[in-house]
Write a protein that holds these residues in place. Sequence first.
Motif, PDB file in Angstrom:
ATOM      1  N   UNK A   1       0.843  -1.192   0.000  1.00 39.36           N
ATOM      2  CA  UNK A   1       0.000   0.000   0.000  1.00 39.36           C
ATOM      3  C   UNK A   1       0.879   1.242   0.000  1.00 39.36           C
ATOM      4  N   UNK A   2       0.725   2.081  -1.016  1.00 42.60           N
ATOM      5  CA  UNK A   2       1.488   3.323  -1.121  1.00 42.60           C
ATOM      6  C   UNK A   2       0.617   4.482  -0.671  1.00 42.60           C
ATOM      7  N   UNK A   3       1.071   5.158   0.373  1.00 44.41           N
ATOM      8  CA  UNK A   3       0.379   6.348   0.870  1.00 44.41           C
ATOM      9  C   UNK A   3       1.283   7.567   0.680  1.00 44.41           C
TER      10      UNK A   3
ATOM     11  N   UNK B   1       2.650   9.503   2.665  1.00 44.08           N
ATOM     12  CA  UNK B   1       3.742   9.637   3.628  1.00 44.08           C
ATOM     13  C   UNK B   1       4.201   8.303   4.208  1.00 44.08           C
ATOM     14  N   UNK B   2       3.837   7.181   3.568  1.00 40.21           N
ATOM     15  CA  UNK B   2       4.225   5.886   4.130  1.00 40.21           C
ATOM     16  C   UNK B   2       4.055   4.767   3.101  1.00 40.21           C
ATOM     17  N   UNK B   3       4.745   3.647   3.380  1.00 33.58           N
ATOM     18  CA  UNK B   3       4.597   2.408   2.611  1.00 33.58           C
ATOM     19  C   UNK B   3       4.189   1.316   3.596  1.00 33.58           C
ATOM     20  N   UNK B   4       3.127   0.578   3.284  1.00 31.00           N
ATOM     21  CA  UNK B   4       2.654  -0.507   4.143  1.00 31.00           C
ATOM     22  C   UNK B   4       2.714  -1.818   3.366  1.00 31.00           C
ATOM     23  N   UNK B   5       3.350  -2.830   3.956  1.00 31.92           N
ATOM     24  CA  UNK B   5       3.497  -4.139   3.318  1.00 31.92           C
ATOM     25  C   UNK B   5       2.851  -5.189   4.212  1.00 31.92           C
TER      26      UNK B   5
END
Length: 405
Positions: free
Chosen positions: A325-327, A329-333
């Motif tokens: 998930x690309x946000x 201000x962040x990357x979530x895996x």
Amino acid sequence: MRTQHPNLWHPIRFAIMLIVLAWTIYGVCYEPPTDISGVIWVAMLVTALVLSPLFLKSTSVAILVIASIGDLFTPYAHLGNSLPAQLYAYGMLAYSTNAIIVATLLTYYVVNILLIDPPGPNTNPVAMVGMYAMVLLLGRTLSWSEKTTQKSFEAAQNKNRLQELESRARIADAIHDAVTGDLSAAAFVAQRHIGGNSSGPGVAADPANATTTSDAEDWRQINEYILSALTNVHRVIDELNMDPTTLPGDADGEALSNLLRATLDDGDRRLRKLGFNITSIRHCAGGKPSASQAIAELANNLLREIYANIARHAAPGSKVDLSVMLRPNAIEITQINPMKEDMAGADERDDELPGGHGLASFKKQLESYQGTLTTSTQDGSWTLFAYIPVTVIDDSPGLLEQVQV
């Protein structure tokens, strides 16, 4: 010193400044000032000359101003000792600016010498204009020559880099074709023996040919060695395919997004060859983040480690879900998959799993960026979640390097 003030070490400009400085000092020694105002005026002129390699434009303008208003403070300024410095300032402004500024400077001088402050009867104004015009032309010529040389050098570098990347790509393809196919086939055979059926997929197991517990353990170890070798081969291929050159700014996050997409596609392809049913998605929620080089490398290397761990620890042929998930201000895996039977019954920690030391290292790296990496096992299913905060990059040189797969 050389890195902090590169203009100071430009050999041609520095040599010209020394020549002009020596010329000015010689004129002052030949006919020194007779009052304190003349001494101060000469000191100001010499100071601007000495500082000019560091602050080229501002000191060049300062030299012209000092020379122009010198008559207001001291009669000594009218003796012509500022002429070398003025020529130097005109030439350096022509070098460091553009053709419009050069034309403006020449026009100003022509108007000044013909209308505002005509020279004495023993001075030829045409010769004076020609001298200043020649200095301006030399400044522009030096600038054009430097830019042309730089462009030729960059073109040669780009050509060499392209040839190197093409050569490395051919080597990577040759390694992939020669090794990975056979290793994948060997892994399939080992996994059939681990399951107790050596007859092949779709064929009923023959009790007489069933694999014993001891043989199954040997085949399990062989399978681990094959998967480890397969992972290492792909890492070598990744290194060959990596482009370490600096890319332009990634203000819209497109380079990072493409990098992670390429890693996902490559990892999916490898796992499918090993029989896994892999589903990976890359989703953007609110905009793609523009990460620094360190964050981009960290996220990309974590994805590679996750794919390697799936091949080693997930149940053979199982369903694997992987989400990036690309946000803004962040990357979530997020990773979810069934574990092998010999691991599913235990409540293991990261550092107790084979290869888990890699995850422990990544966890420490993420925490240094105020990120998190958590894992859990429940009902034989492995879950991993990583949160990577992204610091938006700026336009500073050296900060925009991106890793290419």
